[in-house]
Design a protein around this motif. Structure first.
Motif, mmCIF file in Angstrom:
data_model
loop_
_atom_site.group_PDB
_atom_site.id
_atom_site.type_symbol
_atom_site.label_atom_id
_atom_site.label_comp_id
_atom_site.label_asym_id
_atom_site.label_seq_id
_atom_site.Cartn_x
_atom_site.Cartn_y
_atom_site.Cartn_z
ATOM 1 N N GLY A 1 40.183 35.646 45.150
ATOM 2 C CA GLY A 1 40.095 36.925 44.719
ATOM 3 C C GLY A 1 41.054 37.891 44.974
ATOM 4 O O GLY A 1 41.102 39.147 44.790
ATOM 5 N N LYS A 2 42.406 37.413 45.130
ATOM 6 C CA LYS A 2 43.484 38.456 45.431
ATOM 7 C C LYS A 2 43.586 39.290 43.841
ATOM 8 O O LYS A 2 43.815 40.389 44.043
ATOM 9 N N THR A 3 44.024 38.442 42.990
ATOM 10 C CA THR A 3 44.179 39.379 41.616
ATOM 11 C C THR A 3 42.964 40.336 41.377
ATOM 12 O O THR A 3 43.334 41.527 41.020
ATOM 13 N N THR A 4 41.767 39.689 41.160
ATOM 14 C CA THR A 4 40.674 40.598 41.076
ATOM 15 C C THR A 4 40.523 41.896 41.890
ATOM 16 O O THR A 4 40.251 42.812 41.527
ATOM 17 N N LEU B 1 53.394 40.234 41.631
ATOM 18 C CA LEU B 1 54.420 39.316 42.274
ATOM 19 C C LEU B 1 53.965 37.960 42.240
ATOM 20 O O LEU B 1 54.449 36.969 42.986
ATOM 21 N N ASP B 2 52.968 37.701 41.424
ATOM 22 C CA ASP B 2 52.616 35.986 41.098
ATOM 23 C C ASP B 2 53.212 35.777 39.553
ATOM 24 O O ASP B 2 52.893 36.330 38.577
ATOM 25 N N PRO B 3 54.147 34.492 39.876
ATOM 26 C CA PRO B 3 54.488 34.395 38.322
ATOM 27 C C PRO B 3 53.420 33.865 37.313
ATOM 28 O O PRO B 3 53.781 33.871 36.115
ATOM 29 N N ILE C 1 50.456 45.413 45.765
ATOM 30 C CA ILE C 1 51.067 44.179 45.554
ATOM 31 C C ILE C 1 50.187 42.949 45.576
ATOM 32 O O ILE C 1 49.435 42.676 46.346
ATOM 33 N N ASP C 2 50.063 42.219 44.332
ATOM 34 C CA ASP C 2 49.353 41.273 44.162
ATOM 35 C C ASP C 2 50.297 39.927 44.303
ATOM 36 O O ASP C 2 51.054 39.787 43.707
ATOM 37 N N CYS C 3 50.004 39.124 45.522
ATOM 38 C CA CYS C 3 50.872 37.988 46.109
ATOM 39 C C CYS C 3 50.394 36.827 45.391
ATOM 40 O O CYS C 3 49.292 36.790 45.006
HETATM 41 MG MG MG Z 1 46.138 35.693 41.876
#
Ligand code: MG
Ligand code: ADP
Length: 278
Positions: free
Chosen positions: A14-17, A38-40, A128-130
């Motif tokens: 759930g990081k990006t969400t 910051l996630d490819p 920052i989204d890791c």
């Molecule tokens: Mg993500």
């Protein structure tokens, strides 16, 4: 400006969400927010409706190409600015191999940006989204921010992952960024009907109040807001919309609105011990 890295070495928790809906939740509450992808995989970029590559400058150019934060910034919604990701970001470790100070490049870019000055008239929040690893990208994020927010999926190994993550935060705070603190844990994809869900919450609270506390997480909290499992949250990214635009009456929108409020209050309630509350 308050800065938060949303991190967990596990994927799909759930990081990006959380990054996207927290960022937009804060923006909708009147805050000026800069979201750095910051996630490819560029999921946060897509989630806010920006095509990776559509903007010539990405977070990769920020880290490996000498671009400034302003060069890479795209206006993504009202009061929301995005530093988009690009698949090139997956080559960052190789591109920066052997470069001295490579873990603090992002910090230097942020410090050089007029919109990121403490107490300034620029951004109120930097989020920052890791990526799902504790490599150079997450290290750059943790070196650059004042707080880390940890999304956790109630799972019987969740606590094991949490202690690994806290170890990394301790290391970064001791060696690279003494300002770094854990803001707290937010339970995502929460299913209140399961015994496990309640158990993990209690375990996290017990862990945070244990004797073995480290300075980097001695003020960490378990957020009261639980992000319930809600299919609308899983559908929204493919429309390039936040939950507030895609399904404003859903549980997902209700939960992320509450989380944004709780995060904002945590910041306002922080005694002015450090720059976080500035
Ligand atoms: Mg993500
Ligand atoms: P991460 O960034 O940690 O890899 P994501 O935020 O991308 O995790 O979430 C993983 C998947 O689960 C995505 O497909 C996302 O849409 C979905 N998802 C996230 N949170 C929820 C939720 N509360 N309810 C239902 N699906 C969710």
């Amino acid at each position: 400006m308050r800065s938060i890295a949303v991190a967990n070495q596990k994927g799909g928790v759930g990081k990006t969400t959380t990054s996207v809906n927290l960022a937009i939740g804060l923006a909708r509450a009147g805050r000026r927010v800069c979201l750095i992808d910051l996630d490819p995989q560029a999921h946060a970029t897509l989630h806010v409706g920006v095509q990776p590559g559509a903007h010539a400058v990405s977070s990769f150019d920020l880290l490996a190409g000498g671009a400034s934060l302003a060069d890479a910034t795209v206006a993504a919604a009202d009061r929301l600015w995005l530093i988009p990701s690009h698949i090139d970001l997956s080559a960052t470790e190789v591109a920066l191999a052997g470069q001295p100070g490579r873990e603090s490049i992002l910090r230097r870019r942020i410090e050089a940006d007029p919109a990121c000055q403490p107490g300034g008239a620029g951004y109120d929040y930097l989020i920052i989204d890791c990526p799902p690893s504790l490599g150079l990208l997450s290290l750059n994020a943790m070196a650059a921010v004042d707080r880390v927010l940890l999304p956790l999926q109630p799972h019987f190994l969740a606590l094991h992952g949490l202690s690994k993550l806290l170890e990394t935060v301790e290391l970064v705070s001791e060696r690279v960024n003494p300002r770094l603190r854990v803001l707290g844990v937010v339970l995502c994809m929460f299913e209140s009907a399961t015994r496990l869900a309640g158990g993990v919450g209690r375990d996290v609270e017990a862990f945070f109040s244990s004797e073995a506390r480290h300075a980097a997480w001695s003020d960490a909290r378990l957020f009261r807001t639980r992000i319930r499992r809600n299919i609308r949250l899983a559908e929204a990214p493919s429309f390039g919309q936040s939950i507030f635009d895609y399904a404003p009456d859903s549980h997902g929108a209700e939960d992320y609105r509450a989380l944004a409020e709780e995060v904002d209050q945590a910041a306002a309630g922080a005694v002015v011990r450090d720059r976080w509350a500035a």
